[in-house]
Structure formats: structure tokens, C-alpha cells
Design a protein around this motif. Structure first.
Motif, mmCIF file in Angstrom:
data_model
loop_
_atom_site.group_PDB
_atom_site.id
_atom_site.type_symbol
_atom_site.label_atom_id
_atom_site.label_comp_id
_atom_site.label_asym_id
_atom_site.label_seq_id
_atom_site.Cartn_x
_atom_site.Cartn_y
_atom_site.Cartn_z
ATOM 1 N N TYR A 1 0.985 -1.313 -0.036
ATOM 2 C CA TYR A 1 0.039 -0.059 0.016
ATOM 3 C C TYR A 1 0.696 1.523 -0.028
ATOM 4 O O TYR A 1 0.564 2.419 -0.618
ATOM 5 N N CYS B 1 -4.983 -2.729 -0.460
ATOM 6 C CA CYS B 1 -5.897 -1.734 -0.262
ATOM 7 C C CYS B 1 -7.014 -2.170 0.754
ATOM 8 O O CYS B 1 -7.348 -1.418 1.685
ATOM 9 N N THR C 1 -6.935 -0.489 4.543
ATOM 10 C CA THR C 1 -8.004 0.688 4.574
ATOM 11 C C THR C 1 -9.322 0.194 4.932
ATOM 12 O O THR C 1 -10.061 1.115 5.220
ATOM 13 N N LEU D 1 -9.650 -0.457 -3.740
ATOM 14 C CA LEU D 1 -8.684 0.546 -4.253
ATOM 15 C C LEU D 1 -9.244 1.453 -5.485
ATOM 16 O O LEU D 1 -8.889 2.536 -5.438
#
Length: 304
Positions: A200, A235, A239, A243
Motif C-alpha cells: 500500500y 488496499c 484501509t 482501491l
């Protein structure tokens, strides 16, 4: 010295923590509302930061700082460098360099930042999360510090001068006790989590070096020499967002910064949209309004 400031944009709030390097990006829809309260003493600062939307936060704290941190039980949790922590998380941090946090909507954090340059006996600093009885003791410190900030807000005269003189050492004493007898070592981060975070960060580095490049996931995969599937998986795990969504959100946040800057140096909204790879005005405006709760033109207007 006490101060409390409200913010109507995440890019303004990112500059509010003294001595920190930060970059924020709004992730979830809605008009942004944030608030930061600080109570500063020599060598010690108490900070409470609140935001109503999800925010991606890249930050580095001053090297000389020991940070007592806590998020309220009402907070929806936070991902820090890919690891998820729920509400009521408490602990100590030191040498926070290039950290990545993904905070949920309605986040509420309290920090007590101690300058170790003012602590001649500050050796063997321990960091990590507090659990069990230690967490209960830490929660009482959190409640106490929060009440100090709230008292400053509700009482025009603030705290008595005599108490203000005692408070810094009282706070340092409480934090010192937690440091010495209540610290738990942080849990080991898995190799897979480290690999996701590294990938990332490789994506972030390329995007930072090429901020105005409109790029697809496939194109980004070619640039960092990994598969699209690997990028998407990293991703999502780091998160909690897809993405493709993060690439769009990133460009919208950059466009918003330029729109705010255009309040002082006027530009056409369509030119700013083109700068950030939005070639269809109507789609840009729709996506922008869906994320920020206002149109690009409304953002550009000078606020009173």
C-alpha cells in the motif's frame, strides 16, 4: 493556554495539531464538521480531536514526544497501519513516523503529548496498548483529561490559576505510573499484514510522486510491478476501502484543495476538474457533491 477551533474542511483541520506533520483525506459522504480542543502547558499538550466523517490520515509526530492516546467508546474504531482497533483503545506511542490511520465516522480521540526533552530521566520508554486493569486505570485518566477540556469550554473563567500551576506535574505523574507499572507489550503484527502495508505504501509513493496522473488500477499495477489483484487485496485489508474507490476519492480531495485555494486566486471549476483527470463536468460535479455534501461552486465561494 486553551483553544478550541471548529473546521468545515478536513484540509484545514490537518494543520491544527502543533508540531505534527499531517495530511488528511475525507473518505465518507457528507459536509465535514471537525473540532480540535487543545490545552497547552510547557512541555505538555492535551488534545481532543473530533470528526464526523471517515478520514484517511497520514501523520508523523514530533520525535521527542511520548503520546498517551485514547479513542472514546462511541468511536467506530480505527485502522492503524492496517490493524483494526475498536472503541476505548488506550495506550502509549513514541516516534510515530509516517503512520496511516483510517478513522470511522464520528471519531473522537484524546492525546496527551509529553515533550521528553523536558524529562531528564525519561529512559526506556515503553509503548503499546493497555489491557485489563491497566486499561481501566488509563480510562480514568482519559475521563479526567476530557473533563479538564470540557471545563475550559463551559467555564468562561477557566481553571483556577493555582490549579493550572499544579496540573502539568499531576498529569505527568499519572502518566508515569501507567508507563512504569501498567504497560502491555503490543501484539505481534503478522508478516502478511506487513506485506500488505508495504505494498500500500508503494502505491501511495507512486501516487504522491505523480499526483495529477489519472491512472487506473491496471496502470498502477504496472507502475509498481504487482498484479491488480494483489493491489486491490492490500488496499482493502489496510484501509477497508476498495482501491478503485480510493483512487477516485484521492482525486476528489485534491480537487477540493484547489477549489478552496481558488477562493483567493480565482480559477474556473472546469479547469480544476480537468487538472485532476475529470473530463466530464456533470459526472465530476455529481461525484463531488456525493462525497462532500456541496457542489464544487459552493466550495469555491468565500466563507464568512
Amino acid at each position: 493556554m486553551f483553544s478550541e477551533t471548529s473546521f468545515d474542511d478536513v484540509s484545514a483541520q490537518e494543520k491544527s495539531l502543533p508540531g505534527w506533520q499531517q495530511e488528511y483525506r475525507q473518505l465518507s459522504p457528507g459536509l465535514f464538521h471537525g473540532r480540535v480542543a487543545t490545552l497547552q502547558f510547557p512541555g505538555l499538550t492535551i488534545i481532543r480531536e473530533r470528526m464526523n466523517v471517515a478520514v484517511e490520515q497520514h501523520y508523523s509526530a514530533p520525535d521527542s514526544s511520548l503520546i498517551f492516546f485514547c479513542q472514546s467508546a462511541q468511536s467506530g474504531g480505527v485502522r492503524i497501519d492496517g490493524e483494526f482497533f475498536g472503541g476505548s483503545t488506550v495506550g502509549f506511542g513514541h516516534r510515530w513516523h509516517e503512520r496511516l490511520s483510517i478513522s470511522a465516522p464520528m471519531s473522537d480521540y484524546l492525546l496527551a503529548v509529553v515533550d521528553l526533552d523536558d524529562e531528564p530521566e525519561a529512559t526506556g520508554v515503553k509503548t503499546g496498548l493497555l489491557r485489563g486493569a491497566a486499561a481501566e486505570q488509563a480510562d480514568s485518566v482519559y475521563q479526567w483529561l476530557t473533563s479538564l477540556l470540557e471545563l475550559q469550554t463551559s467555564e468562561p473563567a477557566g481553571l483556577p490559576e493555582q490549579l493550572l500551576g499544579l496540573l502539568p506535574d499531576m498529569i505527568r505523574d499519572r502518566l508515569g505510573l501507567l508507563q512504569q507499572s501498567c504497560m502491555q507489550e503490543p501484539e505481534e503484527v503478522s508478516d502478511a499484514s506487513r506485506a500488505d502495508l508495504r505494498l500500500y505504501r508503494d502505491m501511495e509513493a507512486w501516487l504522491t510522486d505523480n499526483p495529477r496522473e489519472a491512472i487506473s488500477v491496471a496502470g498502477l499495477a504496472r507502475e509498481v510491478r504487482r498484479s491488480s489483484q494483489a493491489l486491490r487485496a492490500a488496499c482493502l485489508r489496510v484501509t477497508g476501502y476498495r482501491l478503485d474507490e480510493m483512487l477516485m476519492i484521492r482525486r476528489l480531495n485534491h480537487a477540493r484543495r484547489d477549489l478552496i485555494a481558488a477562493r483567493q486566486a480565482p480559477r474556473r471549476v472546469s479547469d480544476i476538474a480537468l487538472d485532476w483527470g475529470f473530463f466530464h463536468w456533470g459526472r465530476f460535479s455529481t461525484r463531488y457533491h456525493a462525497l462532500f455534501g456541496e457542489t464544487p461552486t459552493q466550495t469555491m465561494r468565500v466563507r464568512n
